[in-house]
Design an enzyme around this catalytic site. Sequence first.
Site, PDB file in Angstrom:
ATOM      1  N   HIS A   4      -8.185  -0.318   6.232  1.00  0.00           N
ATOM      2  CA  HIS A   4      -6.796  -0.211   6.698  1.00  0.00           C
ATOM      3  C   HIS A   4      -6.793   0.507   8.045  1.00  0.00           C
ATOM      4  O   HIS A   4      -7.629   1.395   8.296  1.00  0.00           O
ATOM      5  CB  HIS A   4      -5.953   0.565   5.670  1.00  0.00           C
ATOM      6  CG  HIS A   4      -4.504   0.634   6.064  1.00  0.00           C
ATOM      7  ND1 HIS A   4      -4.012   1.622   6.883  1.00  0.00           N
ATOM      8  CD2 HIS A   4      -3.472  -0.193   5.783  1.00  0.00           C
ATOM      9  CE1 HIS A   4      -2.715   1.403   7.079  1.00  0.00           C
ATOM     10  NE2 HIS A   4      -2.363   0.307   6.420  1.00  0.00           N
ATOM     11  N   GLU A  24      -3.118  -6.815  10.438  1.00  0.00           N
ATOM     12  CA  GLU A  24      -2.069  -5.840  10.719  1.00  0.00           C
ATOM     13  C   GLU A  24      -2.314  -5.264  12.107  1.00  0.00           C
ATOM     14  O   GLU A  24      -3.149  -4.355  12.267  1.00  0.00           O
ATOM     15  CB  GLU A  24      -2.110  -4.707   9.693  1.00  0.00           C
ATOM     16  CG  GLU A  24      -1.939  -5.181   8.263  1.00  0.00           C
ATOM     17  CD  GLU A  24      -1.609  -4.012   7.341  1.00  0.00           C
ATOM     18  OE1 GLU A  24      -0.437  -3.864   7.003  1.00  0.00           O
ATOM     19  OE2 GLU A  24      -2.515  -3.261   6.997  1.00  0.00           O
ATOM     20  N   LYS A  81       0.106   4.218   0.474  1.00  0.00           N
ATOM     21  CA  LYS A  81      -0.420   5.257   1.381  1.00  0.00           C
ATOM     22  C   LYS A  81      -0.447   6.614   0.669  1.00  0.00           C
ATOM     23  O   LYS A  81      -0.710   6.675  -0.523  1.00  0.00           O
ATOM     24  CB  LYS A  81       0.409   5.302   2.671  1.00  0.00           C
ATOM     25  CG  LYS A  81       0.500   3.935   3.352  1.00  0.00           C
ATOM     26  CD  LYS A  81       1.010   3.991   4.759  1.00  0.00           C
ATOM     27  CE  LYS A  81       1.068   2.580   5.325  1.00  0.00           C
ATOM     28  NZ  LYS A  81       1.428   2.525   6.727  1.00  0.00           N
ATOM     29  N   GLU A 111      -5.215   2.881   9.226  1.00  0.00           N
ATOM     30  CA  GLU A 111      -5.260   4.350   9.210  1.00  0.00           C
ATOM     31  C   GLU A 111      -6.665   4.853   8.879  1.00  0.00           C
ATOM     32  O   GLU A 111      -7.072   5.914   9.343  1.00  0.00           O
ATOM     33  CB  GLU A 111      -4.190   4.884   8.241  1.00  0.00           C
ATOM     34  CG  GLU A 111      -2.798   4.676   8.830  1.00  0.00           C
ATOM     35  CD  GLU A 111      -1.691   4.399   7.821  1.00  0.00           C
ATOM     36  OE1 GLU A 111      -1.844   4.756   6.647  1.00  0.00           O
ATOM     37  OE2 GLU A 111      -0.665   3.807   8.235  1.00  0.00           O
ATOM     38  N   ASN A 169       0.887  -1.158   0.000  1.00  0.00           N
ATOM     39  CA  ASN A 169       0.000   0.000   0.000  1.00  0.00           C
ATOM     40  C   ASN A 169       0.926   1.209   0.000  1.00  0.00           C
ATOM     41  O   ASN A 169       1.758   1.345   0.896  1.00  0.00           O
ATOM     42  CB  ASN A 169      -0.840  -0.102   1.291  1.00  0.00           C
ATOM     43  CG  ASN A 169      -1.442   1.209   1.729  1.00  0.00           C
ATOM     44  OD1 ASN A 169      -1.653   2.107   0.938  1.00  0.00           O
ATOM     45  ND2 ASN A 169      -1.738   1.300   3.032  1.00  0.00           N
ATOM     46  N   GLY A 204       3.936   1.062  10.809  1.00  0.00           N
ATOM     47  CA  GLY A 204       4.532   2.382  10.627  1.00  0.00           C
ATOM     48  C   GLY A 204       5.824   2.606  11.395  1.00  0.00           C
ATOM     49  O   GLY A 204       6.345   1.695  12.057  1.00  0.00           O
ATOM     50  N   SER A 222       5.214  -3.522   9.834  1.00  0.00           N
ATOM     51  CA  SER A 222       6.671  -3.554   9.984  1.00  0.00           C
ATOM     52  C   SER A 222       7.316  -4.820   9.431  1.00  0.00           C
ATOM     53  O   SER A 222       8.296  -5.307   9.984  1.00  0.00           O
ATOM     54  CB  SER A 222       7.077  -3.340  11.446  1.00  0.00           C
ATOM     55  OG  SER A 222       6.772  -2.029  11.855  1.00  0.00           O
TER      56      SER A 222
END
Length: 261
Positions: free
Chosen positions: A98, A170, A12, A100, A10, A176, A216
């Site tokens: 996701h 995730e 982002k 976020e 992704n 991140g 990660s």
Amino acid sequence: MSKKLYFGTNLKMYKNIADTVSFLNDLTAYTEDLGREEIELFVIPSYTSLPDAVKIERRHLVHLGAQNMGWEDQGQFTGEISPLMLKELRLDLVMIGHSERRHTFRETDYEENLKVLSALSHGFTALLCIGETEQEKEFGVSEEVLRSQIKIGLHGVTADQLGKVWIAYEPVWSIGVNGTPATPEYAAHMHKMMRETMVSLFGDAGAEVPLLYGGSVNPGNAESLIVLPNVDGLFVGRAAWNAEAFNTLIRKSAAACAAKA
Ligand code: PGA
């Protein structure tokens, strides 16, 4: 035989149009020889890059997806992108929920469910992302959280549609720059529980749904994660944004699985 493997990234809110196209051209060139029967490769660029991304020369070597989608076909939904608009681009998949989106933009499981159902009804692969927060982990409710994200997110999905569902686990605390990767033991435990949940909901068909790990993932841990029994793929952020590095990660991961088979 080795299991089929899924590798994706992704992008982002990184990479403009030119950078996305050059990344895709490089990635498809590096990975051209890898059999797509054994390895599915997917990239999820920004919306603005998609019209150019779908025109790359080796388009057939990579699945392309959108990072989000509104669930209605059209209407008074300022700022949203509809499934019909994504269909015009002939995209393969839509990422839904996701971390976020859930945590920065406060999307709920019920909204993710509407998006999953809409994506599937329009023929996209729905990549449902799930994951518990640090706090939920500390309170010992990780399993309950993942189970309800799966149960609500996939509510109403039919057995026929299940072939187009992928799930990415995730953990929010692992994603991140400030993330800590999950240990293989932790990921193995959660993936087993996710697989059991899928089988309890959908029977044998639930055993076939690809379960990807993300958060990660890097060159140091990819091999130890991909070889886990219920891990079918890796969903990679930062460590994939250089095509050469991503290619190396993919090859090493595939080799680790082949060695184990
Ligand atoms: P990361 O991102 O690999 O950079 O932690 C993962 C993700 O957000 O999917």
